[in-house]
Design a protein around this motif. Structure first.
Motif, PDB file in Angstrom:
ATOM      1  N   GLU A   1       6.477  -7.040  -4.695  1.00  0.00           N
ATOM      2  CA  GLU A   1       5.336  -6.439  -3.986  1.00  0.00           C
ATOM      3  C   GLU A   1       4.781  -7.393  -2.934  1.00  0.00           C
ATOM      4  O   GLU A   1       4.332  -6.973  -1.862  1.00  0.00           O
TER       5      GLU A   1
ATOM      6  N   GLU B   1      -0.492  -6.985  -8.856  1.00  0.00           N
ATOM      7  CA  GLU B   1       0.419  -6.997  -7.708  1.00  0.00           C
ATOM      8  C   GLU B   1      -0.322  -6.720  -6.405  1.00  0.00           C
ATOM      9  O   GLU B   1      -0.095  -7.370  -5.390  1.00  0.00           O
ATOM     10  N   ASP B   2      -1.233  -5.762  -6.450  1.00  0.00           N
ATOM     11  CA  ASP B   2      -1.973  -5.385  -5.246  1.00  0.00           C
ATOM     12  C   ASP B   2      -2.871  -6.529  -4.774  1.00  0.00           C
ATOM     13  O   ASP B   2      -2.966  -6.803  -3.581  1.00  0.00           O
TER      14      ASP B   2
ATOM     15  N   ARG C   1       4.645  -6.182   0.939  1.00  0.00           N
ATOM     16  CA  ARG C   1       3.385  -6.109   1.685  1.00  0.00           C
ATOM     17  C   ARG C   1       3.451  -6.957   2.952  1.00  0.00           C
ATOM     18  O   ARG C   1       2.957  -6.543   4.008  1.00  0.00           O
TER      19      ARG C   1
ATOM     20  N   ASN D   1      -3.960  -4.209 -11.537  1.00  0.00           N
ATOM     21  CA  ASN D   1      -4.108  -4.426 -10.087  1.00  0.00           C
ATOM     22  C   ASN D   1      -3.583  -5.771  -9.613  1.00  0.00           C
ATOM     23  O   ASN D   1      -3.839  -6.175  -8.490  1.00  0.00           O
TER      24      ASN D   1
END
Length: 372
Positions: free
Chosen positions: A195, A166-167, A199, A164
């Motif tokens: 990423e 990158e998120d 985003r 998780n």
């Protein structure tokens, strides 16, 4: 050395041939570079550690620690510059030592035996009606082997953390990037940077300059630019030699990191040190986006040993006889970026100054395992 290490490593679990086959296969993949990059190497190492701890047969927690240290030495020796291997082993060792410390605080030593009861220092203790026999019995039942599920659970959490990354980091991108800003990134090989920018593009309009990253990552840079353009981001690829010229127009430099060292410096792709020096000269802020699993407790006492030299044929063709005979050509695949050239590290647990990295290292690693 490897034969002796293997015999020592297999002392407690000779019948588990499967795990040794998996270890040898993973070491072979590291040596042949079939697994590369911090994310892939870290994930593969964590999965191997889960299987290793599950298969391990130990009656004393010190045996598991000793075996893990030996395993860590073998993995690091297989590919010394894939720092994620050593980082993951050290994280698991720190996790185990933390569990031991928690048990000791609860009155259980690391052999799984109940510690001696406190001496009765007052007559009033004799009148106490509290029955401690149940607690003592529970403590005596808890052995070192009971730590195994907690250790495996901790490693699974590390795997989720990497999955998780990158998120988690991308969630902070909107706060870091302003409207109509010009950004520069010399890290086209970083999934985290990709990423992060994707985003931010959902709520911000900005432009990105991508360095060509000659000679090692030119194709990767073009693929990176296509992905940004597909996300609706205005993207321009520039030659590495133009970085200083365009820096006066750049609002921020966003870089990825291969590993972050304890002094606040980092090892990253070749060409990033040049961009960070140019940014420092123009007072342009440099943001390094990285996961906590890339933090290393090592210090760059010998920078040259951390830098890998690649194929010089990409710089000067070997068919150019006069050039090859009269010029010494170097093609470093990585750069060391000094901590004073980075303004902030954006991690999955928040943003930190390079001078604070040592504190994060102390929180995530045990000093006993800095040198395996």
């Amino acid at each position: 050395m490897s034969d002796l290490t293997l015999k020592t490593l297999t002392h407690h679990h000779k019948s588990d041939k499967d795990i040794f086959f998996q270890i040898d296969t993973f070491i072979s993949q590291l040596k042949r570079r079939q697994i590369t990059g911090s994310n892939d190497v870290g994930m593969a190492t964590a999965h191997l550690l889960v299987r290793f701890v599950s298969a391990a047969r130990w009656t004393h927690i010190d045996s598991l620690i000793s075996d893990l240290r030996l395993l860590g030495k073998r993995l690091i020796a297989a590919q010394p510059r894939e720092f994620a291997c050593g980082n993951m082993v050290r994280r698991v060792l720190a996790l185990i030592r933390e569990e031991i410390h928690g048990n000791n605080e609860n009155g259980i030593d690391n052999k799984g035996l109940s510690s001696s009861s406190p001496l009765i220092t007052s007559m009033f203790n004799l009148l106490s009606t509290e029955d401690k026999s149940i607690e003592t019995a529970n403590n005596e039942k808890k052995t070192g082997r009971d730590l195994k599920p907690y250790i495996i659970e901790g490693i699974q959490e590390l795997i989720e953390e990497i999955r998780n990354i990158e998120d988690s980091i991308a969630g902070m991108s909107v706060e870091m990037i302003h409207e109509n800003e010009v950004l520069l990134t010399p890290s086209p090989n970083s999934k985290t940077v990709l990423e992060f920018l994707r985003r931010a593009s959902q709520k911000r309009k900005f432009s990105v300059l991508v360095t060509e990253s000659f000679p090692n990552e030119t194709e990767i840079a073009h693929a990176f630019a296509k992905k940004l353009a597909k996300a609706g981001i205005e993207t321009v690829i520039i030659p590495d030699s133009s970085v200083y010229a365009v820096m006066s127009r750049v609002g921020k430099v966003i870089v990825g990191a291969r590993t972050v060292l304890a002094n606040g410096g980092c090892i990253s792709a070749s060409g990033i040190a040049l961009a960070c020096e140019a940014a420092k000269n123009h007072k342009t802020p440099v943001l390094a986006v990285t996961g906590v699993y890339k933090l290393s407790p090592l210090y760059p006492f010998d920078v040259e040993s951390l830098i890998e030299v690649g194929n010089t044929g990409k710089v000067v063709d070997f068919s150019d006889k006069d050039m090859v005979e009269n010029v010494e050509v170097m093609n470093p695949t990585y750069d060391y970026v000094a901590p004073e050239n980075i303004d902030i590290y954006v991690t999955n647990i928040g943003g930190y100054s390079p001078s604070f990295i040592y504190r994060l290292v102390l929180d995530h690693y045990s000093s006993e395992d800095n040198k395996l």
